[in-house]
Design a protein around this motif. Structure first.
Motif, short mmCIF file in Angstrom:
data_model
loop_
_atom_site.label_atom_id
_atom_site.label_comp_id
_atom_site.label_asym_id
_atom_site.label_seq_id
_atom_site.Cartn_x
_atom_site.Cartn_y
_atom_site.Cartn_z
N ARG A 76 0.85 -1.28 0.12
CA ARG A 76 -0.04 0.10 0.13
C ARG A 76 0.95 1.23 0.14
NH1 ARG A 76 -3.82 -0.80 5.12
NH2 ARG A 76 -1.76 -1.49 5.66
N PRO A 77 0.48 2.42 -0.67
CA PRO A 77 1.23 3.44 -1.00
C PRO A 77 1.25 4.25 0.73
CG PRO A 77 -0.72 3.85 -1.86
CD PRO A 77 -0.65 2.37 -1.58
N PRO A 78 2.37 5.04 0.68
CA PRO A 78 2.47 5.99 1.95
C PRO A 78 1.09 6.77 1.94
CG PRO A 78 4.31 5.90 0.88
CD PRO A 78 3.29 5.30 0.03
N ASP A 79 0.70 7.19 3.07
CA ASP A 79 -0.45 8.12 3.50
C ASP A 79 -0.11 9.02 4.67
OD1 ASP A 79 -0.78 6.71 5.46
OD2 ASP A 79 -2.52 5.30 4.66
N ALA A 80 -1.12 10.05 4.89
CA ALA A 80 -0.72 10.80 5.94
C ALA A 80 -0.51 10.28 7.35
CB ALA A 80 -2.15 11.81 5.98
N ARG A 81 -1.08 9.16 7.65
CA ARG A 81 -0.99 8.43 8.76
C ARG A 81 0.31 7.62 8.99
NH1 ARG A 81 -4.61 6.89 12.87
NH2 ARG A 81 -4.11 5.19 14.10
N HIS A 82 0.77 6.97 7.66
CA HIS A 82 1.96 6.20 7.61
C HIS A 82 2.78 6.82 6.35
CE1 HIS A 82 -0.94 3.24 9.58
NE2 HIS A 82 0.21 3.13 10.12
N PRO A 83 3.61 7.94 6.68
CA PRO A 83 4.29 8.54 5.68
C PRO A 83 5.28 7.86 4.93
CG PRO A 83 4.76 9.68 7.71
CD PRO A 83 3.68 8.60 8.10
N PHE A 84 5.79 6.63 5.56
CA PHE A 84 6.89 5.80 5.08
C PHE A 84 6.37 4.51 4.44
CE2 PHE A 84 9.23 8.37 8.43
CZ PHE A 84 10.11 9.15 7.57
N PHE A 115 21.10 4.42 -6.02
CA PHE A 115 20.63 3.52 -4.90
C PHE A 115 19.08 3.35 -5.27
CE2 PHE A 115 24.19 5.03 -2.92
CZ PHE A 115 25.28 3.98 -2.81
N LYS A 116 18.60 2.47 -5.95
CA LYS A 116 17.06 2.54 -6.21
C LYS A 116 16.22 2.11 -5.03
CE LYS A 116 18.05 3.47 -10.55
NZ LYS A 116 17.60 4.78 -10.86
N GLU A 117 17.00 1.40 -3.96
CA GLU A 117 16.51 1.10 -2.84
C GLU A 117 15.83 2.05 -1.75
OE1 GLU A 117 19.06 0.01 -4.08
OE2 GLU A 117 20.46 -0.91 -2.75
N ILE A 118 16.61 3.16 -1.89
CA ILE A 118 16.52 4.17 -0.98
C ILE A 118 15.17 5.03 -1.46
CG2 ILE A 118 17.42 6.40 -0.57
CD1 ILE A 118 20.30 5.50 -0.72
N SER A 119 14.35 5.07 -0.72
CA SER A 119 13.02 5.43 -0.66
C SER A 119 12.88 7.14 -0.05
CB SER A 119 11.72 4.62 -0.10
OG SER A 119 12.22 4.57 1.28
N SER A 120 13.47 7.28 1.04
CA SER A 120 13.52 8.63 1.76
C SER A 120 14.81 8.94 2.14
CB SER A 120 12.48 8.52 2.77
OG SER A 120 11.46 8.18 2.43
N ILE A 121 15.08 10.40 1.89
CA ILE A 121 16.50 10.74 2.40
C ILE A 121 16.30 12.15 3.17
CG2 ILE A 121 18.72 11.56 1.68
CD1 ILE A 121 18.22 10.27 -1.04
N TYR A 122 17.15 12.05 4.31
CA TYR A 122 16.97 13.38 5.05
C TYR A 122 18.03 13.79 5.38
CZ TYR A 122 16.72 16.30 9.27
OH TYR A 122 16.77 17.17 10.24
N VAL A 123 18.54 15.10 4.79
CA VAL A 123 20.10 15.65 5.26
C VAL A 123 19.93 16.64 6.08
CG1 VAL A 123 22.10 16.78 3.89
CG2 VAL A 123 20.65 15.00 2.61
N ARG A 124 20.90 16.69 7.07
CA ARG A 124 21.02 17.75 8.22
C ARG A 124 22.10 18.35 8.02
NH1 ARG A 124 20.91 15.99 14.28
NH2 ARG A 124 23.07 15.86 13.88
N PRO A 125 22.31 19.68 7.70
CA PRO A 125 23.55 20.22 7.56
C PRO A 125 24.03 20.55 9.23
CG PRO A 125 21.97 21.25 6.40
CD PRO A 125 20.82 20.54 7.19
#
Length: 337
Positions: A101-109, A327-337
């Motif tokens: 199932r695709p992400p939604d507001a309740r389960h963003p990942f 990397f095709k398996e990376i679905s979400s990325i967060y970069v913190r400076p």
């Protein structure tokens, strides 16, 4: 001889670099698509074979308790419960369907880790129903042994079950051997993020072992005229199932809590981020599997103090784009400076 302006030369160099990078990405994508086609072919073949075997197993599952009722064999009754519990593997198919199932507001990942929940449920079912009932029946049969009867039907049912379980086991071994690559078997189980493969392999292995133990128990009880040996075989079957259930539960628990990505992938991400001119240091790269084929990456890096806010934002976008292309398996990325 007229010379081209420095700006024009730089533009040409930038275009050439962009074309070179695009060519490299196209080659990489072509190789990835080829690999995916090969995996899809093997997966579809294995799934088709497994459906046929599972259907045949469902038709013979009821024979174990029937044989147990006719002969009074405790180990055959245990194998009947084992076959019934083994059909609980279908919960993994349900889990795979729910996990897509695709992400939604309740389960963003997304819902990818729901597959790990159902894998844990399968392990509990094997332990509670398969192992618990088998050990209980064996203990009861030792305390109140049934009179020995003609075991011919037991051997016939066991032979049919061995052929069917053996076919399923070979399919599972072939699929898992392809998936593990150069890794060792145990290492592949520990590193695997897809529980469906190793759960089916372990359950089929336990089923074959249980059938052999049942045959040995029935044979020994008639050879020495002691029906309690059949009860002991039932306890041994329960012990095998309990061991497999504990192992599967431990692996499923680790996936359910959250496991990091492959260390080699983490190191490659670190190297790619550190190679950017605007990055002075990479503090850490944290990863977690949100599904067997989906990874969340959190990166903490020090940016060059000379970068403006806009340049920093552009650099983050560049890093994210390059990581997703690599990397095709990376679905979400967060970069913190």
């Amino acid at each position: 001889v007229p010379r081209a302006p420095a700006g024009a030369v730089q533009e040409v160099q930038d275009v050439a670099a962009a074309l070179h990078e695009a060519a490299a990405l196209l080659q990489q994508r072509e190789a990835t698509l080829h690999e995916q086609r090969e995996r899809l072919h093997i997966t579809l073949t294995s799934i088709g074979d497994a459906v046929i075997v599972t259907d045949s197993q469902s038709r013979v599952t009821f024979l174990n308790p029937v044989a147990a009722a006719l002969t009074g064999s405790s180990s055959m009754l245990s194998e009947g419960f084992h076959s019934l519990v083994g059909s609980g593997n279908q919960l993994l198919l349900y889990g795979q369907h729910r996990a897509k199932r695709p992400p939604d507001a309740r389960h963003p990942f997304g819902y990818g880790r729901e597959l790990y929940f159902w894998a844990f449920v399968v392990a509990i079912l094997i332990f509670a129903l398969g192992a618990g009932i088998s050990i209980y029946e064996g203990w009861r049969h030792i305390g109140e042994p049934e009179p020995l009867r003609d075991p011919t039907i037991n051997y016939i049912v066991l032979a049919i079950a061995v052929m069917l379980e053996g076919s399923s086991w070979l399919i599972a071994v072939r699929a898992f051997a392809h998936a593990k690559g150069e890794s060792g078997w145990w290492e592949a189980v520990r590193d695997s993020k897809d529980p469906a493969g190793f759960i089916v392999l372990f359950e089929d292995s336990a089923a074959l072992a249980g059938l052999l133990v049942a045959a040995a128990g029935i044979s020994a009880s008639h050879t020495w005229g002691d029906p309690r040996l059949d009860g002991a075989a039932s306890i041994a079957i329960g012990a095998i199932l309990a061991g497999v259930a504990v192992l599967l539960a431990r692996e499923a628990k680790g996936l359910l809590i959250g496991e990091r990505a492959d260390p080699m992938l983490v190191e490659r991400v670190r190297v790619m981020v550190a190679a950017n001119p605007g990055i002075t240091a990479v503090n850490h790269v944290r990863t977690i599997h949100t599904a067997p084929d989906a990874i969340f990456v959190a990166i903490s890096a020090d940016f060059d103090d000379q970068l403006t806010m806009g340049e920093g934002e552009a650099l983050i976008e560049t890093i994210e784009t390059r990581l997703r292309n690599e990397f095709k398996e990376i679905s979400s990325i967060y970069v913190r400076p």
